[in-house]
Design an enzyme around this catalytic site. Structure first.
Site, mmCIF file in Angstrom:
data_model
loop_
_atom_site.group_PDB
_atom_site.id
_atom_site.type_symbol
_atom_site.label_atom_id
_atom_site.label_comp_id
_atom_site.label_asym_id
_atom_site.label_seq_id
_atom_site.Cartn_x
_atom_site.Cartn_y
_atom_site.Cartn_z
ATOM 1 N N LYS A 85 5.838 50.963 -30.783
ATOM 2 C CA LYS A 85 5.394 51.598 -31.651
ATOM 3 C C LYS A 85 3.921 51.949 -31.078
ATOM 4 O O LYS A 85 3.781 51.746 -30.519
ATOM 5 C CB LYS A 85 5.448 51.500 -33.080
ATOM 6 C CG LYS A 85 6.932 51.374 -34.024
ATOM 7 C CD LYS A 85 7.108 52.599 -34.421
ATOM 8 C CE LYS A 85 9.220 52.821 -34.863
ATOM 9 N NZ LYS A 85 8.611 52.096 -36.830
ATOM 10 N N ARG A 87 15.496 47.025 -33.407
ATOM 11 C CA ARG A 87 15.539 48.070 -33.008
ATOM 12 C C ARG A 87 14.529 48.330 -32.070
ATOM 13 O O ARG A 87 14.008 48.276 -32.253
ATOM 14 C CB ARG A 87 15.549 49.276 -34.118
ATOM 15 C CG ARG A 87 16.033 50.736 -34.685
ATOM 16 C CD ARG A 87 15.225 51.652 -35.066
ATOM 17 N NE ARG A 87 16.298 52.850 -35.163
ATOM 18 C CZ ARG A 87 15.267 54.389 -34.778
ATOM 19 N NH1 ARG A 87 13.896 53.810 -34.152
ATOM 20 N NH2 ARG A 87 15.528 54.905 -34.709
#
Length: 298
Positions: A229, A263
């Protein structure tokens, strides 16, 4: 050591059962989109998406998350097109594996077709933006991931502000959980996700990760979607191809603070880090014992 106060720790999702009081599930990511933020279309072709799904299973993934539309702002993907992207991948993976399969969608129509094809989880990253989604999940046996995000799907959300980032996210998720329960989704089929980076800046996401136990305190298995991210890239000044170490560090801190599903893009590295973290927390035994266990050191 913090252990999340799980209301129902043992979950059966499809053909697999997880005791989240002693196990962390690793969710792999397969995006069948030409513009996904990380792989930039590497798995857009059907054969590549199917192959990537089976490769994730072989690498030890407990769960494969299949998406056909990016979260990032942009033109909406027609529902039929999104379904045509994900349903064939789900069907082929289900035919060859009992792995947990989730579909990353907020559309009720896509969710219904995904469940029919073999998906066992609906991963909605938009905070239940489609009112038709809950009846679809309630009428099935699928698990529902409820995620914190603030924007209308595929729209910008400039300068997000929180007075109390973890507290406000926990309150949002608690309200959405009540909405799901009222619609007939049982609590044993609910997972929560605080939405790392989703309508949050880097400082907010870092604080959220430090305070993730406040999300886990809701009592539902917490999913941490931290892999590659932007909060990692901005923290480390690292482009998207050089965020593995930061992703692993963020996943480990999330697990220590109560996450029970992570994830991740790099499945093999993430599985190894997760199993080691479980052992360090006393949740699992080593694979074998040999070092300094006998009369002669080895």
């Amino acid at each position: 050591m913090y252990l999340p106060p799980l209301r129902i720790p043992v979950r059966t999702i499809g053909a697999r059962t997880f005791d989240f009081s002693r196990r962390v599930a690793v969710m792999a990511v397969v995006n069948r989109t030409p513009d996904s933020f990380f792989d930039q279309g590497r798995t857009f072709a059907l054969d590549r998406a199917v192959a990537a799904s089976f490769e994730a299973v072989a690498a030890g993934a407990d769960w494969v998350d299949i998406g056909g539309a990016p979260f990032a702002p942009g033109e909406p993907i027609p529902v039929e097109e999104e379904a045509e992207r994900v349903v064939p991948v789900i069907a082929e993976l289900r035919a060859g594996s009992d792995v947990v399969i989730s579909v990353d969608t907020f559309h009720a129509a896509v969710a219904r077709r995904a469940i029919e094809a073999g998906a066992t989880v609906i991963n909605d990253t938009t905070g239940l933006s489609d009112p038709g989604l809950l009846p679809v999940v309630a009428d099935s046996e699928a698990t529902l991931v409820i995620t914190h995000s603030l924007a209308t799907p595929r729209t910008f959300y400039p300068r997000p502000h929180f007075d109390d980032v973890a507290g406000e996210i926990a309150a949002f998720l608690a309200e959405r959980v009540e909405r799901a329960l009222s619609a007939g989704v049982p609590e044993e089929r609910i997972v929560v996700d605080p939405g790392h980076d989703l309508n949050k800046n880097t400082l907010q996401t870092l604080e959220l990760t430090r305070r993730l136990s406040e999300i886990a305190d809701l009592g539902y298995p917490t999913l941490a979607a931290v892999s590659n991210k932007d909060f990692i890239g901005e923290t480390l000044n690292a482009d998207r191809s050089h965020r593995l170490e930061g992703s692993i560090a963020a996943a480990v801190v999330s697990i220590v603070n109560g996450a029970r599903i992570i994830r991740m893009h790099d499945v093999a590295a993430s599985v190894a880090a997760t199993r080691m973290t479980e052992a360090l927390l006393g949740l699992r035994e080593p694979a074998f014992l040999k070092h300094n266990m006998g009369d002669v050191n080895v």
